[in-house]
Scaffold this active site. Sequence first.
Site, PDB file in Angstrom:
ATOM      1  N   ASP A  16     113.338 104.955 103.012  1.00  0.00           N
ATOM      2  CA  ASP A  16     113.462 105.292 104.433  1.00  0.00           C
ATOM      3  C   ASP A  16     114.253 106.581 104.614  1.00  0.00           C
ATOM      4  OD1 ASP A  16     113.056 104.970 107.113  1.00  0.00           O
ATOM      5  OD2 ASP A  16     114.561 103.391 107.389  1.00  0.00           O
ATOM      6  N   ASN A  64     103.705 100.771 110.991  1.00  0.00           N
ATOM      7  CA  ASN A  64     103.698 102.245 110.933  1.00  0.00           C
ATOM      8  C   ASN A  64     102.438 102.866 111.551  1.00  0.00           C
ATOM      9  OD1 ASN A  64     105.451 102.324 107.749  1.00  0.00           O
ATOM     10  ND2 ASN A  64     106.294 102.623 109.787  1.00  0.00           N
TER      11      ASN A  64
HETATM   12  C1  IPE Z   1     110.199 100.645 106.791  1.00  0.00           C
HETATM   13  O1  IPE Z   1     110.665 101.813 107.389  1.00  0.00           O
HETATM   14  C2  IPE Z   1     108.804 100.837 106.268  1.00  0.00           C
HETATM   15  C3  IPE Z   1     108.650 101.773 105.150  1.00  0.00           C
HETATM   16  C4  IPE Z   1     109.624 102.350 104.505  1.00  0.00           C
HETATM   17  C5  IPE Z   1     107.298 102.040 104.765  1.00  0.00           C
HETATM   18  P1  IPE Z   1     110.542 102.080 108.957  1.00  0.00           P
HETATM   19  O2  IPE Z   1     111.192 103.378 109.238  1.00  0.00           O
HETATM   20  O3  IPE Z   1     109.130 101.925 109.386  1.00  0.00           O
HETATM   21  O4  IPE Z   1     111.390 100.867 109.575  1.00  0.00           O
HETATM   22  P2  IPE Z   1     112.174 100.744 110.938  1.00  0.00           P
HETATM   23  O5  IPE Z   1     111.209 101.085 112.032  1.00  0.00           O
HETATM   24  O6  IPE Z   1     113.319 101.710 110.902  1.00  0.00           O
HETATM   25  O7  IPE Z   1     112.654  99.320 110.983  1.00  0.00           O
HETATM   26  C1  IPE Z   2     110.079 106.336 105.541  1.00  0.00           C
HETATM   27  O1  IPE Z   2     110.645 107.385 106.234  1.00  0.00           O
HETATM   28  C2  IPE Z   2     108.623 106.545 105.230  1.00  0.00           C
HETATM   29  C3  IPE Z   2     107.683 105.704 106.010  1.00  0.00           C
HETATM   30  C4  IPE Z   2     108.006 104.769 106.848  1.00  0.00           C
HETATM   31  C5  IPE Z   2     106.262 105.982 105.831  1.00  0.00           C
HETATM   32  P1  IPE Z   2     110.549 107.480 107.810  1.00  0.00           P
HETATM   33  O2  IPE Z   2     109.312 108.224 108.170  1.00  0.00           O
HETATM   34  O3  IPE Z   2     110.676 106.127 108.419  1.00  0.00           O
HETATM   35  O4  IPE Z   2     111.815 108.370 108.158  1.00  0.00           O
HETATM   36  P2  IPE Z   2     112.820 108.160 109.368  1.00  0.00           P
HETATM   37  O5  IPE Z   2     113.340 106.765 109.278  1.00  0.00           O
HETATM   38  O6  IPE Z   2     112.057 108.396 110.630  1.00  0.00           O
HETATM   39  O7  IPE Z   2     113.881 109.186 109.133  1.00  0.00           O
HETATM   40 MG    MG Z   3     112.283 105.021 109.014  1.00  0.00          MG
END
Ligand code: IPE
Ligand code: IPE
Ligand code: MG
Length: 233
Positions: A16, A64
């Site tokens: 993340d 997502n």
């Molecule tokens: C969790 O991250 C899913 C992945 C890393 C693929 P998100 O960024 O989607 O989760 P939330 O929304 O912060 O809970």
């Molecule tokens: C994790 O990074 C990757 C996926 C969920 C695909 P994020 O895209 O959630 O990055 P932040 O949390 O918005 O910084």
């Molecule tokens: Mg994230």
Amino acid sequence: MENLYKIPEHVAVIMDGNGRWARRRGLPRVYGHREGAKRVEELIEVSRDIGIKWLSVFAFSTENWGRPKEEVDAIMSLLVEYINKKVPYLIENNIRLRFMGRIEQLPDMIKRSVEEGEKATQHCDGMNFVVALNYSGKAEIIDAVNKALKSGITELSEEDFRRFLYIPEMPDPDLLIRTSGEERISNFMLWQTAYTEFYFTETLWPDFDRDEFLRALYEYQSRERRFGKVLSI
Ligand code: IPE
Ligand code: IPE
Ligand code: MG
């Protein structure tokens, strides 16, 4: 490396913070995903070197899909590119590539890469690299229940239930790492993390390098896992 005496069998990672990493540099979010993909390569290498048998990463959740279309499209293209590029390396290193999630709902382009990647590495037995794609822990439980019902089963033990999960032979994670300072499970492996050790770090995923991973493993080694019992007084 000589201090690595308690090696987890299965390490799971919620990668993340890609978006924030890019934003802090004034770049579009997709740059963060691209940089993040490079850290996955390092994660695999370290895991292979120290003998971790199962490495799983959360790449894309069912939730997502709610992101802007251009970001979703960019992630999907990146995934296809990544899988196609990595398969020869995985074969060379005897690493089996597996996917878990509602794969059948993915666009054809990516479904094809997923199937080809799994098929090309199915003979590899040195290590398993599992990518959670279009994955949700609640959906996995529901899918398992429905598969069990369809097979005519009317009552299940915990061990029977496991047979209906996406990868039945995958052991539960010993260690779950989540980067970027968020301290939640976000629908990852709800069934499998009942006794998993959690490791949270403020580091954003694109900054999670080899040393950061080793730090998480050292921290894991200092934990006492009790599984509800009394081990030492
Ligand atoms: C969790 O991250 C899913 C992945 C890393 C693929 P998100 O960024 O989607 O989760 P939330 O929304 O912060 O809970
Ligand atoms: C994790 O990074 C990757 C996926 C969920 C695909 P994020 O895209 O959630 O990055 P932040 O949390 O918005 O910084
Ligand atoms: Mg994230």
